[in-house]
Design a protein around this motif. Structure first.
Motif, mmCIF file in Angstrom:
data_model
loop_
_atom_site.group_PDB
_atom_site.id
_atom_site.type_symbol
_atom_site.label_atom_id
_atom_site.label_comp_id
_atom_site.label_asym_id
_atom_site.label_seq_id
_atom_site.Cartn_x
_atom_site.Cartn_y
_atom_site.Cartn_z
ATOM 1 N N GLY A 207 0.808 -1.210 0.000
ATOM 2 C CA GLY A 207 0.000 0.000 0.000
ATOM 3 C C GLY A 207 0.844 1.263 0.000
ATOM 4 O O GLY A 207 2.015 1.255 0.392
ATOM 5 N N THR A 208 0.235 2.347 -0.447
ATOM 6 C CA THR A 208 0.885 3.660 -0.462
ATOM 7 C C THR A 208 -0.076 4.685 0.150
ATOM 8 O O THR A 208 -1.279 4.437 0.249
ATOM 9 C CB THR A 208 1.244 4.087 -1.901
ATOM 10 N N PRO A 209 0.417 5.855 0.561
ATOM 11 C CA PRO A 209 -0.443 6.854 1.203
ATOM 12 C C PRO A 209 -1.621 7.284 0.334
ATOM 13 O O PRO A 209 -1.574 7.188 -0.898
ATOM 14 C CB PRO A 209 0.514 8.021 1.462
ATOM 15 N N ARG A 210 -2.619 7.800 0.987
ATOM 16 C CA ARG A 210 -3.868 8.181 0.329
ATOM 17 C C ARG A 210 -3.662 9.122 -0.859
ATOM 18 O O ARG A 210 -4.308 8.993 -1.881
ATOM 19 C CB ARG A 210 -4.774 8.843 1.372
ATOM 20 N N CYS A 233 1.260 -4.072 3.755
ATOM 21 C CA CYS A 233 2.161 -3.109 4.379
ATOM 22 C C CYS A 233 1.994 -1.768 3.671
ATOM 23 O O CYS A 233 1.395 -1.695 2.588
ATOM 24 C CB CYS A 233 3.620 -3.576 4.321
ATOM 25 N N LEU A 234 2.505 -0.708 4.271
ATOM 26 C CA LEU A 234 2.345 0.641 3.737
ATOM 27 C C LEU A 234 3.711 1.303 3.620
ATOM 28 O O LEU A 234 4.493 1.283 4.572
ATOM 29 C CB LEU A 234 1.439 1.473 4.649
ATOM 30 N N VAL A 235 4.011 1.889 2.460
ATOM 31 C CA VAL A 235 5.266 2.620 2.254
ATOM 32 C C VAL A 235 4.942 3.982 1.665
ATOM 33 O O VAL A 235 3.897 4.171 1.042
ATOM 34 C CB VAL A 235 6.234 1.859 1.314
ATOM 35 N N ASP A 236 5.837 4.939 1.838
ATOM 36 C CA ASP A 236 5.582 6.290 1.333
ATOM 37 C C ASP A 236 6.628 6.755 0.334
ATOM 38 O O ASP A 236 6.612 7.914 -0.081
ATOM 39 C CB ASP A 236 5.488 7.293 2.482
ATOM 40 N N GLN A 237 7.560 5.864 -0.064
ATOM 41 C CA GLN A 237 8.582 6.223 -1.030
ATOM 42 C C GLN A 237 8.686 5.121 -2.087
ATOM 43 O O GLN A 237 8.612 3.936 -1.765
ATOM 44 C CB GLN A 237 9.943 6.418 -0.352
ATOM 45 N N GLU A 238 8.858 5.536 -3.357
ATOM 46 C CA GLU A 238 8.944 4.554 -4.433
ATOM 47 C C GLU A 238 10.099 3.575 -4.251
ATOM 48 O O GLU A 238 9.926 2.380 -4.495
ATOM 49 C CB GLU A 238 9.050 5.272 -5.783
ATOM 50 N N PRO A 239 11.303 4.010 -3.819
ATOM 51 C CA PRO A 239 12.381 3.032 -3.591
ATOM 52 C C PRO A 239 12.006 1.980 -2.552
ATOM 53 O O PRO A 239 12.365 0.805 -2.695
ATOM 54 C CB PRO A 239 13.543 3.907 -3.116
#
Length: 306
Positions: A207-210, A233-239
């Motif tokens: 998952g990524t932020p809204r 899981c949730l991440v906020d950066q493409e790498p």
């Protein structure tokens, strides 16, 4: 004959004529060869003329092409002169331009943009605020930035913020269209082969932020929350997202150029059925579009993206 309204088509025409080779012209323009070929096709359709003939070494101008390329070069020269005049008129442009940046600098041609800005407006400083694509809209509305890059369609972004007034609230320019693909860990080829969006939703996703473009695109594909993927899981950066996929955790959306590179270098798998198109845009508040610093930014943008 239809009018030629896109200067990029003329630029492609002149570059191919001068290089005598579509591949070299594409490299010079920082475009792909298919993109240049498409522009030439559009020019031929718009003019109704056969402008090139193929040779063993590349392409050569026809007689009609030779006549038109001279006119196209004059158009380029006139636009350069126009830009120079505008920069002289705007010699009083100064202060700080707060710019919202996203993803990797090469993709948005940030270096070329900043170089054009420094060259044309030496008294204008820039302050970069990097973040998720959706942050650009909030920062514009909150007055934190003056202008920024944005991925996706504003009309479908945050209805409670943009709403039906998106067209009147923002002034935007589409820079390019591109494709996102679904990528999976190495070894998942049989697992995702031929699977539809609905079947892929049942698999583990990252998952990524809204406000990220990945999240907004998935909401477009899965309008019903019950049918959407449930991220593990949730991440906020493409790498970080790529690292999760490489580690075998699950699926994610990924720009096609990066997906192909990851497939070749690390063996990641690309879905053969699921893809979604979107765009890169340059956006500011409509109420600010006539301000000198904003005009300077759009002028520099033309230099970076022509």
């Amino acid at each position: 004959m239809r009018p030629i309204s896109d200067i990029r088509i003329l630029n492609a025409f002149v570059a191919v004529a001068q290089e005598g080779n579509i591949s070299r012209a594409a490299k010079r323009l920082h475009l792909t060869q298919p993109a240049v070929s498409l522009q030439l096709k559009r020019l031929a359709q718009d003019t109704g003329l056969n402008l090139f003939v193929r040779t063993s070494k590349g392409v050569e101008l026809t007689r009609d092409g030779e006549t038109l390329v001279a006119k196209a070069e004059k158009v380029q020269a006139a636009l350069d002169e126009f830009g120079q005049t505008a920069r002289r008129i705007n010699g009083n442009v100064r202060g700080t331009l707060r710019l919202g940046t996203i993803v990797d600098p090469d993709f948005i041609r940030l270096g070329a943009f900043l170089a054009a800005l420094v060259d044309g407006y030496p008294n204008l400083r820039t302050k970069l605020l990097h973040g998720i694509s959706g942050d650009v809209v909030h920062r514009l509305i909150d007055g934190q930035i003056d202008i920024g890059f944005f991925l996706g369609d504003l009309d479908g972004f945050e209805p409670e913020v943009a709403g039906d007034g998106a067209d009147s609230l923002f002034f935007q320019r589409e820079l390019t269209r591109f494709t996102y693909r679904v990528i999976a860990p190495a070894g998942w080829g049989k697992r995702i082969a031929g699977k539809s969006w609905q079947e892929l939703a049942a698999m583990p996703w990252i998952g990524t932020p809204r406000n990220s473009v990945h999240n907004r695109l998935l909401k477009r594909i899965y309008p019903n929350k019950e049918e959407a993927p449930d991220p593990v899981c949730l991440v906020d950066q493409e790498p970080s997202m790529l690292a999760m996929v490489r580690s075998g955790i699950g699926l994610s959306l990924c720009r096609e150029s990066i997906a192909l590179e990851e497939m070749q270098s690390r063996g990641l798998v690309i879905s053969d059925t699921a893809k979604v198109d979107t765009s890169l845009r340059f956006v500011t508040l409509a109420s600010n579009r006539s301000e000198p610093n904003i005009l300077a930014a759009f002028d520099a943008l033309e230099s970076a993206w022509i």
